[in-house]
Design an enzyme around this catalytic site. Structure first.
Site, PDB file in Angstrom:
ATOM      1  N   ARG A 268     -10.572 -76.557 -14.839  1.00  0.00           N
ATOM      2  CA  ARG A 268      -9.427 -76.830 -15.712  1.00  0.00           C
ATOM      3  C   ARG A 268      -9.725 -77.673 -16.943  1.00  0.00           C
ATOM      4  NH1 ARG A 268      -5.798 -78.913 -10.968  1.00  0.00           N
ATOM      5  NH2 ARG A 268      -7.897 -79.554 -10.415  1.00  0.00           N
TER       6      ARG A 268
ATOM      7  N   ARG B 295      -6.882 -68.491 -16.534  1.00  0.00           N
ATOM      8  CA  ARG B 295      -6.099 -68.935 -15.390  1.00  0.00           C
ATOM      9  C   ARG B 295      -4.588 -68.805 -15.636  1.00  0.00           C
ATOM     10  NH1 ARG B 295      -3.222 -70.584 -12.192  1.00  0.00           N
ATOM     11  NH2 ARG B 295      -3.356 -72.324 -10.743  1.00  0.00           N
TER      12      ARG B 295
ATOM     13  N   ARG C 287     -18.207 -78.190  -9.875  1.00  0.00           N
ATOM     14  CA  ARG C 287     -16.892 -77.739 -10.360  1.00  0.00           C
ATOM     15  C   ARG C 287     -16.904 -77.497 -11.871  1.00  0.00           C
ATOM     16  NH1 ARG C 287     -13.027 -79.234  -6.180  1.00  0.00           N
ATOM     17  NH2 ARG C 287     -11.488 -78.188  -7.448  1.00  0.00           N
TER      18      ARG C 287
ATOM     19  N   TYR D 237      -9.590 -79.309   6.606  1.00  0.00           N
ATOM     20  CA  TYR D 237      -8.449 -78.613   5.981  1.00  0.00           C
ATOM     21  C   TYR D 237      -7.700 -77.752   6.991  1.00  0.00           C
ATOM     22  CZ  TYR D 237      -9.865 -80.174   1.359  1.00  0.00           C
ATOM     23  OH  TYR D 237     -10.155 -80.952   0.285  1.00  0.00           O
TER      24      TYR D 237
ATOM     25  N   ASP E 217     -13.627 -70.557  -3.866  1.00  0.00           N
ATOM     26  CA  ASP E 217     -13.284 -71.844  -3.270  1.00  0.00           C
ATOM     27  C   ASP E 217     -13.903 -71.905  -1.885  1.00  0.00           C
ATOM     28  OD1 ASP E 217     -11.343 -74.239  -3.898  1.00  0.00           O
ATOM     29  OD2 ASP E 217     -11.200 -73.847  -1.754  1.00  0.00           O
TER      30      ASP E 217
HETATM   31  O1  CP3 Z   1     -18.100 -75.456  -9.034  1.00  0.00           O
HETATM   32  C1  CP3 Z   1     -17.472 -74.508  -9.541  1.00  0.00           C
HETATM   33  O2  CP3 Z   1     -17.239 -74.432 -10.751  1.00  0.00           O
HETATM   34  C2  CP3 Z   1     -17.073 -73.330  -8.646  1.00  0.00           C
HETATM   35  C3  CP3 Z   1     -15.731 -73.357  -8.193  1.00  0.00           C
HETATM   36  C4  CP3 Z   1     -15.259 -74.258  -7.069  1.00  0.00           C
HETATM   37  C5  CP3 Z   1     -13.878 -74.484  -6.868  1.00  0.00           C
HETATM   38  N1  CP3 Z   1     -13.723 -75.175  -5.709  1.00  0.00           N
HETATM   39  C6  CP3 Z   1     -12.799 -73.992  -7.758  1.00  0.00           C
HETATM   40  C7  CP3 Z   1     -11.477 -74.626  -7.718  1.00  0.00           C
HETATM   41  C8  CP3 Z   1     -15.947 -74.896  -6.036  1.00  0.00           C
HETATM   42  C9  CP3 Z   1     -17.440 -75.032  -5.790  1.00  0.00           C
HETATM   43  C10 CP3 Z   1     -14.964 -75.488  -5.181  1.00  0.00           C
HETATM   44  C11 CP3 Z   1     -15.297 -76.213  -3.948  1.00  0.00           C
HETATM   45  C12 CP3 Z   1     -14.239 -76.957  -3.247  1.00  0.00           C
HETATM   46  N2  CP3 Z   1     -12.924 -76.601  -3.050  1.00  0.00           N
HETATM   47  C13 CP3 Z   1     -14.455 -78.158  -2.538  1.00  0.00           C
HETATM   48  C14 CP3 Z   1     -15.787 -78.855  -2.410  1.00  0.00           C
HETATM   49  C15 CP3 Z   1     -16.161 -79.582  -3.639  1.00  0.00           C
HETATM   50  C16 CP3 Z   1     -15.389 -80.834  -3.894  1.00  0.00           C
HETATM   51  O3  CP3 Z   1     -14.849 -80.933  -5.000  1.00  0.00           O
HETATM   52  O4  CP3 Z   1     -15.376 -81.697  -3.021  1.00  0.00           O
HETATM   53  C17 CP3 Z   1     -13.230 -78.551  -1.978  1.00  0.00           C
HETATM   54  C18 CP3 Z   1     -12.986 -79.792  -1.147  1.00  0.00           C
HETATM   55  C19 CP3 Z   1     -12.281 -77.544  -2.295  1.00  0.00           C
HETATM   56  C20 CP3 Z   1     -10.849 -77.473  -1.882  1.00  0.00           C
HETATM   57  C21 CP3 Z   1      -9.962 -77.477  -3.068  1.00  0.00           C
HETATM   58  N3  CP3 Z   1      -9.756 -76.410  -3.895  1.00  0.00           N
HETATM   59  C22 CP3 Z   1      -9.177 -78.544  -3.551  1.00  0.00           C
HETATM   60  C23 CP3 Z   1      -9.111 -79.919  -2.907  1.00  0.00           C
HETATM   61  C24 CP3 Z   1      -8.507 -78.071  -4.689  1.00  0.00           C
HETATM   62  C25 CP3 Z   1      -7.489 -78.764  -5.517  1.00  0.00           C
HETATM   63  C26 CP3 Z   1      -8.045 -79.966  -6.150  1.00  0.00           C
HETATM   64  C27 CP3 Z   1      -7.810 -79.951  -7.611  1.00  0.00           C
HETATM   65  O5  CP3 Z   1      -8.807 -79.992  -8.348  1.00  0.00           O
HETATM   66  O6  CP3 Z   1      -6.641 -79.881  -8.007  1.00  0.00           O
HETATM   67  C28 CP3 Z   1      -8.905 -76.743  -4.905  1.00  0.00           C
HETATM   68  C29 CP3 Z   1      -8.466 -75.866  -6.011  1.00  0.00           C
HETATM   69  C30 CP3 Z   1      -9.538 -75.444  -6.963  1.00  0.00           C
HETATM   70  N4  CP3 Z   1     -10.758 -74.971  -6.597  1.00  0.00           N
HETATM   71  C31 CP3 Z   1      -9.424 -75.399  -8.385  1.00  0.00           C
HETATM   72  C32 CP3 Z   1     -10.637 -74.879  -8.864  1.00  0.00           C
HETATM   73  C33 CP3 Z   1     -11.004 -74.585 -10.278  1.00  0.00           C
HETATM   74  C34 CP3 Z   1      -8.189 -75.773  -9.203  1.00  0.00           C
HETATM   75  C35 CP3 Z   1      -7.170 -74.701  -9.022  1.00  0.00           C
HETATM   76  C36 CP3 Z   1      -6.508 -74.205 -10.267  1.00  0.00           C
HETATM   77  O7  CP3 Z   1      -7.174 -73.659 -11.190  1.00  0.00           O
HETATM   78  O8  CP3 Z   1      -5.284 -74.310 -10.303  1.00  0.00           O
END
Ligand code: CP3
Length: 340
Positions: free
Chosen positions: A27, A36, A23, A147, A72
């Site tokens: 943010r 963003r 990740r 999910y 994502d």
């Molecule tokens: O690694 C990276 O930089 C690439 C981007 C990436 C995102 N999500 C961007 C994201 C990757 C590899 C993911 C994978 C992801 N998404 C997973 C597996 C990895 C892990 O952390 O377990 C999961 C379970 C998700 C599902 C998901 N997407 C969740 C639970 C959330 C919200 C959680 C939070 O951090 O608030 C997201 C949203 C998300 N995906 C964001 C980002 C940058 C935040 C959204 C925003 O910018 O408002």
């Protein structure tokens, strides 16, 4: 050309330990927030120029040894026919609860239904120009199913477990469909130019080892076996897998992602010399003063004890309130302390 990351995935010796952060585009970076602030998260995922821009930010700012495309794990689920929203956690309006729901799911045509993902990869390969390799990714079938069935994040995963135990034929039909979709999705990423694939099984560890083998392993195994991975290593990260690494290893893959609940050296002893590992600093270490960050980086490197096939990473995603300076310092520590 920086090949350290790919060399380490294949278990080859490297001049210093490669490092990236799960990740890493996100943010905690003001530069990410600036992009963003002009659009929603989903719009960012669907605009290749912007997605590529935020993927490259951590490469320039932190000096990591790999880029991961910005998207994502739920991006390919939307075109299966499930309306998706982020608030900021993912929410599906109509979760899957019956065989009729599963039957309505379609397998997307990747070029038509997620062209923005493939285009992001193509732009990134061009703009990175060999500076660092590009990682593509997807969710493991079980984490995607969590999910899709829960409809959002969950504490007890009651709905998916209820389906697994009480309606095994619905669960199996859903998992089969997700596995087929994931195989086509990840192979399309490889064709578009992804040089490594990471499979995220964030929720695989909520099951007992026996249930993992029964309800998850067959699908992840079929997925990994179906990838075109002659030249593209596969990283398999199952969060919470410390007590069942032997089961998870049966799924195949080239690199085992480790969270911070295991000693990296002990995990390597168990996995054997043919499997590389990635990990596994506790993400909250980045809240510590820099002398503690350095001590903990050194501890993880010492646990690896110079064995080839180690990619340094956090044990899970970087937290949004971490200071970018500390993330940068961590990367510098890995490079300095592992230099041959
Ligand atoms: O690694 C990276 O930089 C690439 C981007 C990436 C995102 N999500 C961007 C994201 C990757 C590899 C993911 C994978 C992801 N998404 C997973 C597996 C990895 C892990 O952390 O377990 C999961 C379970 C998700 C599902 C998901 N997407 C969740 C639970 C959330 C919200 C959680 C939070 O951090 O608030 C997201 C949203 C998300 N995906 C964001 C980002 C940058 C935040 C959204 C925003 O910018 O408002």
């Amino acid at each position: 050309m920086n090949m350290r990351f790919l060399d380490a995935c294949w278990g080859k010796p490297v001049d210093r330990t490669p490092v990236w952060l799960m990740r890493q585009a996100g943010r905690y970076l003001p530069e990410y927030m600036a992009v963003r602030s002009k659009c929603t998260f989903l719009e960012l995922c669907k605009t290749p120029e912007l997605a590529a821009e935020v993927s490259i930010q951590p490469v320039d700012i932190l000096g990591v040894d790999a880029a991961i495309m910005f998207s994502d794990i739920l991006t390919p689920v939307e075109p299966m026919g499930m309306k998706l929203d982020f608030v900021p956690g993912p929410v599906f309006e109509n979760p899957i609860r019956s065989m009729a729901d599963v039957e309505k799911l379609r397998i997307p045509q990747m070029e038509q239904d997620v062209p923005y993902v493939l285009e992001t990869i193509k732009i990134l390969r061009r703009e990175l120009a060999g500076k660092v390799p590009l990682i593509g990714f997807g969710g493991a079938p079980f984490t995607l199913a969590c999910y899709m069935v829960e409809g959002k994040g969950s504490k007890d995963f009651a709905q998916i477990k209820r389906m697994m135990y009480a309606a095994p034929e619905v669960y199996a039909a859903l998992m089969e469909k997700i596995t087929t979709m994931s195989m086509e999705y990840l192979n399309a990423q490889i064709t578009a130019g992804a040089q490594c694939i990471q499979i995220f099984d964030t929720w695989g560890g909520i099951l007992s080892p026996v249930d993992y083998e029964r309800y998850v392993l067959p699908y992840t195994t079929r997925l990994i076996n179906g990838l075109n991975r002659m030249e593209t290593p596969v990283i398999h990260f199952v969060k919470g897998s410390g007590a069942m690494l032997d089961s998870v290893q049966k799924a195949g893959g080239d690199v085992m992602g480790l969270d911070w609940h295991v000693n990296l050296g002990a995990a390597r002893d168990l996995l054997g010399p043919k499997m590389a590992v990635q990990g596994n600093l506790d993400p909250t270490t980045l809240y510590a003063p820099q002398n503690i960050i350095e001590r903990e980086v050194k501890r993880v490197l010492d646990e690896n004890a110079g064995r080839p096939g180690h990619i340094f990473n956090l044990g899970h995603g970087i937290l949004p309130t971490v200071s970018p300076d500390n993330a940068k310092f961590m990367v510098e520590c890995v490079h300095r302390l592992s230099q041959k």
